[in-house]
Each structure stands twice: as C-alpha cells, then as structure tokens.
Design an enzyme around this catalytic site. Structure first.
Site, PDB file in Angstrom:
ATOM      1  NE  ARG A 132     -12.480  -2.512  -4.297  1.00  0.00           N
ATOM      2  CZ  ARG A 132     -13.000  -4.144  -4.278  1.00  0.00           C
ATOM      3  NH1 ARG A 132     -14.149  -4.205  -4.702  1.00  0.00           N
ATOM      4  NH2 ARG A 132     -11.841  -4.834  -4.133  1.00  0.00           N
ATOM      5  N   GLY A 133     -17.614   1.378  -1.378  1.00  0.00           N
ATOM      6  CA  GLY A 133     -18.657   2.578  -1.337  1.00  0.00           C
ATOM      7  C   GLY A 133     -19.633   2.322  -2.212  1.00  0.00           C
ATOM      8  CG  PHE A 134     -19.281   0.248  -5.897  1.00  0.00           C
ATOM      9  CD1 PHE A 134     -19.395   1.428  -6.686  1.00  0.00           C
ATOM     10  CD2 PHE A 134     -18.204  -0.573  -6.340  1.00  0.00           C
ATOM     11  CE1 PHE A 134     -18.165   1.830  -7.403  1.00  0.00           C
ATOM     12  CE2 PHE A 134     -17.346  -0.192  -7.107  1.00  0.00           C
ATOM     13  CZ  PHE A 134     -16.963   1.018  -7.729  1.00  0.00           C
ATOM     14  CE1 TYR A 175      -3.066  -3.028   0.466  1.00  0.00           C
ATOM     15  CE2 TYR A 175      -3.356  -2.338   2.789  1.00  0.00           C
ATOM     16  CZ  TYR A 175      -3.627  -3.126   1.614  1.00  0.00           C
ATOM     17  OH  TYR A 175      -4.777  -4.322   1.553  1.00  0.00           O
ATOM     18  CB  SER A 200     -13.952  -4.369  -0.293  1.00  0.00           C
ATOM     19  OG  SER A 200     -13.017  -3.866  -0.761  1.00  0.00           O
TER      20      SER A 200
END
Length: 324
Positions: A205-207, A56, A201
């Site tokens: 991822r926010g979806f 990362y 996730s």
C-alpha cells in the site's frame, strides 16, 4: 511485457497486472477520466491482467473498468470477485451458492461483458462448506459465464479442499517484502495443487516506498489512516525498514516500488503481482519492473534488510484474516 500462466491450464497474463480498486475507493478521491487513461495505457504496455471486485465502490469500479475496456475486451484477462456484501453499511461475507449465481450475473451486467476470465471468492465464510461454494462457481464455468476460478485470502487446507472440487487457477493474497506469512504453508500448497499466486498490495500500500504520510496526516477517506502498521511506534519502526529498501533500490538504480515488484517476480514464475494505481506515472514505473532481474547478491541483501517477521503491526484494523 513478459507473460506468466495462472496455474495448471489457466490463462496467460502479463507478469505484472493492474489492480483497479483505488480508482473508486479506499485511497482518497480519484478521477474517472484519468483512471480510464491508466487502464488504456496499461493495455498499450501489454499489461492485460485487470483486477476489480463487486465491492470496490459498491459496484462503481466494475462499471468503470467495463467502460474502459468496452472497445478492447479481447486484449484483457478480466478478474473480479464476489462474497463481500455491504448492505446498509454492514459488511458480511456471503458464500452461499444462490448468492454466487446472483453476484456473477450482476457483475457481468456492470462490466458489460459476456464472461469473466477469472472469478474469485473474495473472502471465505466457513459457515458454508467450501465444496458447496466452489461447486456453484464450477457451474458458472459450465455455463460459459466464467472461464477460470480463483480464491482470495484462504489458508492451505481450504485451498486443498477447493481444488478437489475444481481446478483453482489463482489464489489472490497479500504478498510483499512486508507481508510474508503465506510462505510457510500456503504458497507451497498452492504450488502442489497447481495454483498461481496473485499478489495484491505488492508494494504494501505504498509503505515500502517510504512515501506514505503518517496516519494523522492522511485524509479520512484513505484507509491507511487506520492501518495498525501506520500508527505510532509501528509506523516509526516500519519506516526504518522502508529506508533500507530505498537504499538498496538506489544502489540498483531503480525505484523502491520497482525493487519490491522485482523481488516478488523473483519468488517464482507462478507469482503475479497486481500493483494498484490511478496515476499514469506510477503505472509506467510499475510496468518497467517486469524487465528487472535482481542478482543473487541483491536478493540476499534484501533478505538481510527485511527478514520475514520484521514488520510490526497487523495488515488490517478490521476482521480481515485468512480463514482456513
């Protein structure tokens, strides 16, 4: 903060952890001071399970997390990962024992700690037998550099073989209302061998919140711009599913993110979601989800609104696949 135990004999961690990846990369620009404030606030709230990896930000994220926890190391169950190399911009998966040993030493140095609480193999390259890799990881436990072992994104067969070498405390895999592929064989196998499931996730991822802009509106440094689920007809279809999630969340008086996290917590005491955020607002929203219990009726409504195979599009545009 409620607590859960990672596998047989593993550490006790907060029911919801904190994924730190986005503080350094993949989701647009971050702010280091705000990111450190988020980590400190997480610890104040009892969220003691912090997740990072050596890839990362090409080491930046481990250094950031290390600075943030320097004065509070004893409050943290610290997890990091090895295996994904980005040498010269070329991505490879390296599970060789000699690399594992070198990667661990490098992570310890960047984090500024004398041991890692949970050390994951980030991805599996089946050119190296899993027994050799886990054997090298087990040596790190014997040396006191690592407390517990984990794997990420492996299949049931690989997990079973690895567990025959050394206890695997945690399997980290993508798991959410929108990603259910591990429920058929991988999750049951993890339970059979005494391994907890760490869900990354968990809000897809926010979806799942319906707030992620269409791909064409995202900046080039936001990798969701290239996610198949967020492109074209897939995006339109999945947005309708997110609308149903938000409707149910509104009826429950909570946010869509909290609903998604509470759903995961309801899948078993051995499931620990690690939502990532670099914003205090979202951290506190996520932490509050640990205290939410969904009724059987609400869970049934969610099951009808988002069946396991409802989402369209692959999780990644690249080579990331579960290897078994």
């Amino acid at each position: 903060m409620n607590k859960r135990t990672l596998g047989n004999g593993g550490p006790e961690v907060s029911a919801i952890g904190l994924g730190c990846m986005g503080m350094s990369e993949f989701y647009g620009q971050g702010d280091e001071q705000e990111s450190i404030a988020v980590i400190h606030r997480a610890l104040d709230l009892g969220m003691n399970f912090l997740d990072t990896a050596d890839m990362y930000g090409s080491g930046h994220n481990e250094e950031l997390v290390g600075r943030a926890i320097k004065a509070r190391r004893d409050e943290v169950v610290l997890a990091t990962k090895f295996a994904v190399r980005r040498d010269g911009g070329v991505r490879t998966i390296d599970n060789r024992p000699e690399y594992i040993r070198a990667a661990c030493d490098a992570s310890l140095q960047r984090l500024g700690v004398d041991h890692i609480d949970v050390y994951y193999m980030h991805r599996y390259n089946n050119e190296v037998p899993i027994e050799e890799s886990v054997g090298a990881m087990a040596e790190l436990v014997q040396q006191g550099k690592v407390r517990h072992l984990g794997l990420s994104e492996v299949g049931a067969q690989t997990l079973r073989r690895a567990s025959a070498v050394h206890q695997i405390a945690a399997l980290q895999s993508e798991y959410s209302l929108f990603t259910r592929g591990l429920e058929e064989t991988i999750l049951p196998t993890a339970r059979e061998v005494g391994t907890a499931l760490v869900a990354y996730s968990p809000i897809s991822r926010g979806f799942l919140t319906g707030t992620v802009p269409p791909a064409e509106q995202l900046p080039d440094d936001d990798f969701r711009k290239y996610t198949p689920r967020n492109i074209g007809e897939n995006a339109a279809h999945n947005a309708k599913l997110a609308e149903q999630v938000k409707r149910i969340a509104d009826e429950a008086g909570i946010t869509a993110a909290q609903l998604a996290l509470a759903w995961l917590l309801a899948q078993g005491d051995d499931v620990v979601p690690i939502p990532g955020t670099k914003r205090l607002k979202y951290l506190e929203e996520n932490a509050a989800a640990a205290g939410i219990t969904l009724t059987d009726e609400r869970l049934a409504e969610l099951a009808a609104a988002v069946p396991p195979d409802a989402v369209r599009g692959e999780r990644y545009a690249d080579m990331s696949r579960i290897e078994d």
